[in-house]
Design a protein around this motif. Sequence first.
Motif, mmCIF file in Angstrom:
data_model
loop_
_atom_site.group_PDB
_atom_site.id
_atom_site.type_symbol
_atom_site.label_atom_id
_atom_site.label_comp_id
_atom_site.label_asym_id
_atom_site.label_seq_id
_atom_site.Cartn_x
_atom_site.Cartn_y
_atom_site.Cartn_z
ATOM 1 N N ILE A 10 118.979 76.235 50.096
ATOM 2 C CA ILE A 10 118.596 75.480 48.795
ATOM 3 C C ILE A 10 117.157 75.985 48.109
ATOM 4 C CG2 ILE A 10 118.092 73.150 47.853
ATOM 5 C CD1 ILE A 10 119.943 72.190 50.235
ATOM 6 N N ILE A 11 116.452 76.199 49.113
ATOM 7 C CA ILE A 11 115.171 76.822 48.892
ATOM 8 C C ILE A 11 114.838 78.158 49.774
ATOM 9 C CG2 ILE A 11 113.988 74.587 48.200
ATOM 10 C CD1 ILE A 11 112.586 74.712 50.785
ATOM 11 N N ALA A 12 113.826 78.796 49.146
ATOM 12 C CA ALA A 12 113.910 80.113 50.137
ATOM 13 C C ALA A 12 112.293 80.468 49.828
ATOM 14 C CB ALA A 12 114.599 81.256 49.647
ATOM 15 N N SER A 13 111.725 81.469 50.666
ATOM 16 C CA SER A 13 110.614 82.128 50.793
ATOM 17 C C SER A 13 110.772 83.434 51.012
ATOM 18 C CB SER A 13 109.343 81.432 51.722
ATOM 19 O OG SER A 13 108.415 82.059 51.607
ATOM 20 N N ALA A 14 110.176 84.218 50.323
ATOM 21 C CA ALA A 14 110.446 85.836 50.623
ATOM 22 C C ALA A 14 108.962 86.300 50.554
ATOM 23 C CB ALA A 14 111.213 86.482 49.404
ATOM 24 N N TYR A 15 108.715 87.301 51.821
ATOM 25 C CA TYR A 15 107.326 87.595 52.038
ATOM 26 C C TYR A 15 107.506 89.134 52.107
ATOM 27 C CZ TYR A 15 102.476 88.160 53.809
ATOM 28 O OH TYR A 15 101.159 88.604 53.724
ATOM 29 N N PHE A 16 106.662 89.955 51.614
ATOM 30 C CA PHE A 16 107.145 91.449 51.807
ATOM 31 C C PHE A 16 105.803 92.146 51.250
ATOM 32 C CE2 PHE A 16 108.452 89.842 47.620
ATOM 33 C CZ PHE A 16 107.981 90.581 46.630
ATOM 34 N N ASP A 17 105.641 93.392 51.522
ATOM 35 C CA ASP A 17 104.555 94.369 51.146
ATOM 36 C C ASP A 17 105.027 95.104 49.817
ATOM 37 O OD1 ASP A 17 103.019 93.637 53.327
ATOM 38 O OD2 ASP A 17 104.205 95.226 54.457
ATOM 39 N N PHE A 18 104.024 95.413 48.917
ATOM 40 C CA PHE A 18 104.672 96.065 47.800
ATOM 41 C C PHE A 18 103.650 97.098 47.348
ATOM 42 C CE2 PHE A 18 101.448 93.170 46.010
ATOM 43 C CZ PHE A 18 100.759 93.989 45.011
ATOM 44 N N ARG A 19 103.984 98.220 46.662
ATOM 45 C CA ARG A 19 103.293 99.233 45.817
ATOM 46 C C ARG A 19 103.711 98.939 44.424
ATOM 47 N NH1 ARG A 19 104.364 104.622 48.791
ATOM 48 N NH2 ARG A 19 103.300 105.038 46.953
ATOM 49 N N PHE A 20 102.848 98.872 43.611
ATOM 50 C CA PHE A 20 103.286 98.839 42.072
ATOM 51 C C PHE A 20 102.831 100.201 41.810
ATOM 52 C CE2 PHE A 20 103.476 98.072 37.811
ATOM 53 C CZ PHE A 20 104.521 97.245 37.651
ATOM 54 N N MET A 21 103.883 101.182 41.340
ATOM 55 C CA MET A 21 103.603 102.530 40.787
ATOM 56 C C MET A 21 103.659 102.589 39.215
ATOM 57 S SD MET A 21 103.248 103.767 43.987
ATOM 58 C CE MET A 21 103.368 105.605 43.795
ATOM 59 N N ILE A 22 102.765 103.036 38.601
ATOM 60 C CA ILE A 22 102.801 103.319 37.120
ATOM 61 C C ILE A 22 102.570 104.987 36.878
ATOM 62 C CG2 ILE A 22 101.989 103.135 35.022
ATOM 63 C CD1 ILE A 22 100.737 100.312 35.983
ATOM 64 N N ASP A 23 103.627 105.464 36.234
ATOM 65 C CA ASP A 23 103.915 106.908 36.182
ATOM 66 C C ASP A 23 103.608 107.556 37.342
ATOM 67 O OD1 ASP A 23 104.376 106.857 33.400
ATOM 68 O OD2 ASP A 23 102.074 106.809 32.653
ATOM 69 N N GLY A 24 104.162 107.423 38.351
ATOM 70 C CA GLY A 24 104.286 107.845 39.700
ATOM 71 C C GLY A 24 103.020 107.554 40.486
ATOM 72 N N LYS A 25 101.966 107.079 40.003
ATOM 73 C CA LYS A 25 100.894 106.876 40.850
ATOM 74 C C LYS A 25 100.613 105.160 41.210
ATOM 75 C CE LYS A 25 98.367 110.412 38.329
ATOM 76 N NZ LYS A 25 97.250 110.840 37.355
ATOM 77 N N GLU A 26 99.955 105.053 42.561
ATOM 78 C CA GLU A 26 100.047 103.677 43.055
ATOM 79 C C GLU A 26 98.811 103.178 42.116
ATOM 80 O OE1 GLU A 26 100.295 102.369 47.398
ATOM 81 O OE2 GLU A 26 98.204 102.749 46.944
ATOM 82 N N GLN A 27 99.052 102.226 41.548
ATOM 83 C CA GLN A 27 98.051 101.163 40.824
ATOM 84 C C GLN A 27 97.542 99.992 41.847
ATOM 85 O OE1 GLN A 27 96.919 102.357 37.890
ATOM 86 N NE2 GLN A 27 97.813 104.165 38.570
ATOM 87 N N ASN A 28 98.501 99.620 42.435
ATOM 88 C CA ASN A 28 98.308 98.392 43.030
ATOM 89 C C ASN A 28 99.180 98.043 44.517
ATOM 90 O OD1 ASN A 28 96.997 95.778 43.736
ATOM 91 N ND2 ASN A 28 98.449 94.619 42.331
ATOM 92 N N ARG A 29 98.422 97.613 45.394
ATOM 93 C CA ARG A 29 99.498 97.395 46.485
ATOM 94 C C ARG A 29 98.882 96.156 47.418
ATOM 95 N NH1 ARG A 29 96.743 98.566 51.124
ATOM 96 N NH2 ARG A 29 94.664 99.939 50.843
ATOM 97 N N GLY A 30 99.800 95.627 47.941
ATOM 98 C CA GLY A 30 99.304 94.362 48.829
ATOM 99 C C GLY A 30 100.661 93.606 49.485
ATOM 100 N N SER A 31 100.452 92.351 49.896
ATOM 101 C CA SER A 31 101.574 91.427 50.025
ATOM 102 C C SER A 31 101.736 90.525 48.904
ATOM 103 C CB SER A 31 100.914 90.760 51.329
ATOM 104 O OG SER A 31 101.008 91.808 52.584
ATOM 105 N N GLU A 32 103.140 90.141 49.181
ATOM 106 C CA GLU A 32 103.526 89.308 48.030
ATOM 107 C C GLU A 32 104.594 88.463 48.611
ATOM 108 O OE1 GLU A 32 105.852 89.861 43.839
ATOM 109 O OE2 GLU A 32 104.679 91.496 44.388
ATOM 110 N N THR A 33 104.322 87.085 48.146
ATOM 111 C CA THR A 33 105.414 86.004 48.700
ATOM 112 C C THR A 33 105.856 85.278 47.189
ATOM 113 O OG1 THR A 33 105.539 84.089 49.895
ATOM 114 C CG2 THR A 33 103.448 84.398 48.852
#
Length: 128
Positions: free
Chosen positions: A82-105
Amino acid sequence: MAAFHAAVVAHDGKRLAALFTSSGSSWFNVLSDQRYALARVKAPDAAKIRMSSYQDFADFVSKSKASLDPQHSNLRIQTDGIIASAYFDFRFMIDGKEQNRGSETWQLVRGVDGWRIASISYSSNLPG
């Protein structure tokens, strides 16, 4: 997550916005100490915790001419169906270059029209 990724890559802000609850959704970005120090160099009154919205992100996605590629790894999900929590690591790429990274929930809720994201909180670290 696949639908989120596909909407971002396609610059489809409308499809992205449909993944969220229509109201009451929250969006928080917390800067790491290093990223906060850099932000304060540019703007001494910069906030360490920044509140935004999925609407702002959907607008950015729709208007961006750059290639966008949010990458997710180490996904962990807890749910009772009914409810859920998702936790993961991320990298946000813009034009093939990493602009941000971290953890996200994500906090998700399941209504009559399926799963929707109720809130997102993520950390911002310096690109690796």
